[in-house]
Design an enzyme around this catalytic site. Structure first.
Site, PDB file in Angstrom:
ATOM      1  CB  CYS A 116     141.664  36.753 -35.055  1.00 21.48           C
ATOM      2  SG  CYS A 116     142.373  37.824 -36.269  1.00 21.48           S
ATOM      3  CG  HIS A 144     136.857  37.306 -35.194  1.00 21.80           C
ATOM      4  ND1 HIS A 144     138.028  37.270 -35.917  1.00 21.80           N
ATOM      5  CD2 HIS A 144     135.996  36.490 -35.856  1.00 21.80           C
ATOM      6  CE1 HIS A 144     137.891  36.487 -36.962  1.00 21.80           C
ATOM      7  NE2 HIS A 144     136.657  36.009 -36.949  1.00 21.80           N
TER       8      HIS A 144
END
Ligand SMILES: *[C@@H]1O[C@H](CO)[C@@H](O)[C@H](O)[C@H]1NC(C)=O
Ligand SMILES: *[C@@H]1O[C@H](CO)[C@@H](O)[C@H](O)[C@H]1NC(C)=O
Length: 576
Positions: free
Chosen positions: A74, A135
């Site tokens: 990610c 994130h």
């Protein structure tokens, strides 16, 4: 005579309209799914899962079959996507065990000086919004400085998860954060408690005389350990699983049952608010990461358990968003893009739900696994009925990093730029060229360069060379089932000398390594790729300091976003 005059007049008017249309800046909607495998999607060959809405986007637009994420994880993949540059350049690729942000109270993140495509589009008059997962960090030095926040990176609207969707966010699903450390803490505390209890019993029965100070000391130590565990980990779901609206924490911990709907509604409202103005919407889904949603409308409906249900719900969300675009009459002026941040996590499974991660089809490997194709080859779909032909398929190598230069181009932004690792995709999408501008691509695992691919200008071959590959475990497995994710360095990897060479054109599953006897261009390929890697590495001189270090990642109380009273933080969003 009148009729020909009218015809001329009409032509002038029409050309004017056409002229205006071509300079109108398109709306941009980017849909990114979390952890979706390329093998989880109907139009990429899955015939047992239902993704009609994604399939429709592909049939109405252009489907990329070799769309490559810059990292199999990610945080680095998203950093590269946002900036159009490999994550090592922005310091978002970790060198050691930590490779993603683990705590909202950490200080690492996308450095404020980095330029995202949102910044470029905002400068060109776009209204920019991010709904969903971020994130890429939050604060630097004090709570609320929000130096890494989406608003700081030019998303003028943000609603969603500043961190990510974690198992910790759902009761009973265990944890994703420093699992081993948590278990060690728990075990030591339990042992100490048992010891203490035994001692007290022994003493109470008058069997032996024990120094009372020893019991007090043991009691204190156990108490301290439990308090430490509780502070560090017991409150984790509260601290990490939160929803923010712009700079404000609106829900802590987040309510999962209503989350998919709220994210969709926020995305739809954003579009509706901006119909008369070019906008950028980044719809960054919490699906299909574990712990997986379990919405009543989808639970038990798919043929692939909770994971399949989650994929089908995600597809439904994509369909609802597309409907909004179409019903507002925006389809021809809107570029819609669909992708996943990296491949499926094939090792993921859970006693409660079975399959927990995605399926990467014929491609080897998955999330966390360096350069293996399964971790980086993802769906890539562009739909723009006003400009792109329906049903085109592009098999050339393309990258998620191409979005930055593509959007910049579409917004009419001609400002000079630092060197980018992506290329404008429009010529390829429109069929004006047939070859990708990517001759070489580099495949990172954290900050370690594991592999590279070469698409020689004179051939259709896609040569891929692996210098380093993760060691699978247990031996013979096709992933790192123990400990559940692969590492990038040290004893966890194999260094190949000579390196492994594959031609993805003939062997997309990377199952038959080539040698000098089986590949006439063997020496040339190795030479060209090594040379290109060297040039690439020389271009990294100006890279940012590493953000993914223990020092920056670990939790700091003074950075913890919190509504209500710290450290117990809690609030619930009003129903809207
Ligand atoms: C379709 O996707 C599911 C869910 O990941 C997977 O279990 C299944 O193997 C896939 N089927 C095919 C034919 O790829
Ligand atoms: C959208 O564009 C396509 C292709 O240019 C055209 O055929 C269609 O009529 C347009 N639709 C609308 C609603 O303008």
């Amino acid at each position: 005579m009148w009729s020909s005059l009218l015809a001329v007049l009409f032509l002038i008017l029409a050309s004017d309209v056409i002229g205006q249309e071509s300079i109108r800046k398109p709306n941009i909607i980017l849909v990114m799914v979390d952890d979706l495998g390329i093998g989880d999607v109907g139009c990429y060959g899955n015939n047992t899962i239902r993704t009609p809405n994604i399939d429709r986007l592909a049939s109405e637009g252009v489907k990329l079959t070799q769309h490559i994420a810059a990292a199999p994880l990610c945080t680095p993949s998203r950093a590269a996507f946002m900036t159009g540059r490999y994550a090592v350049r922005s310091g978002m690729a970790g060198a050691g065990a930590v490779r993603v942000n683990l705590f909202l109270g950490g200080s690492g993140g996308l450095p404020p000086g980095e330029t995202t495509f949102a910044k470029r589009l905002q400068q060109q008059g776009y209204t920019t919004g991010l709904v969903g997962k971020w994130h890429l960090g939050l604060s630097c030095e004090q709570r609320g400085d929000h130096c890494h926040h989406p608003n700081q990176h030019s998303f003028s609207f943000f609603y969603g998860l500043p961190l990510t969707f974690l198992n910790d966010c759902a009761p009973g699903m265990g944890t994703d954060i420093l699992k081993h450390l948590q278990h060690t803490f728990q075990k030591i505390s339990v042992l100490l408690m048992v010891g203490l209890f035994t001692l007290m019993c022994v003493r109470a029965c008058g069997l032996i005389d024990i120094n009372p100070w020893l019991s007090v000391a043991l009691l204190l130590v156990s108490f301290l350990l439990i308090a430490m565990w509780y502070t560090v980990f017991g409150l984790l779901p509260r601290w990490n699983c939160i929803i923010m609206r712009d700079q404000e924490v609106v829900e802590q911990p987040m309510t999962l049952e209503t989350l998919p709907h709220r994210l969709l509604t926020e995305a739809q409202n954003f579009i509706e608010r901006n119909t008369d103005h070019p906008f950028l919407l980044f719809f960054s889904l919490a699906h299909v990461h574990t712990p997986l949603f379990n919405s009543p409308a989808f639970a038990g409906r798919s043929r692939h358990g909770r994971y399949g249900d989650d994929v089908e719900e995600m597809d439904w969300l994509v369909g609802e968003l597309t409907k909004t675009v179409d019903s507002l009459g925006l389809a021809n002026d809107t570029l819609m893009y669909f992708t996943s941040d990296h491949g499926g996590h094939i090792e993921s499974s859970h006693p409660l739900i079975g399959q927990g991660g995605g399926w990467n089809g014929i491609f080897r490997g998955g999330k966390f696994m360096g350069g293996w194709e399964g971790g980086i080859r993802v769906p890539g779909i562009f739909r723009w009925p006003g400009r792109l032909a329906a049903g085109r398929v592009v098999d050339e190598p393309t990258s998620l990093m191409d979005l930055y230069p593509t959007l910049k181009h579409l917004a009419g932004d001609t400002q000079p730029e630092r060197p980018l690792d992506g290329h404008n995709l429009m010529p390829l999408l429109e069929g004006k060229v047939t070859r990708s501008a990517h001759e070489f691509m580099f495949h990172y695992c954290g900050s370690h360069l594991h592999a590279a691919r070469w698409h020689p200008p004179d051939s259709d071959s896609i040569f891929k060379v692996h210098f380093i590959t993760p060691k699978f475990s247990p031996p013979g497995a096709v992933g790192c089932y123990d400990p559940g994710m692969c590492s990038c360095h040290g004893e966890h990897v194999t260094r190949h000398d000579p390196p492994l060479l594959y031609d993805l054109l003939r062997d997309p599953s990377e199952s038959h390594p080539l040698g000098p006897e089986t590949e006439p261009r063997y020496a040339e390929v190795l030479h060209r790729i090594t040379e290109a890697m060297h040039t690439h590495q020389l271009s990294l001189v100006d890279k940012q300091p590493n953000q993914m270090t223990w020092d920056k990642i670990l939790w700091r109380p003074w950075l913890q976003p919190c509504c209500g009273t710290f450290p117990f933080c809690g609030c619930k969003e009003d129903a809207r």
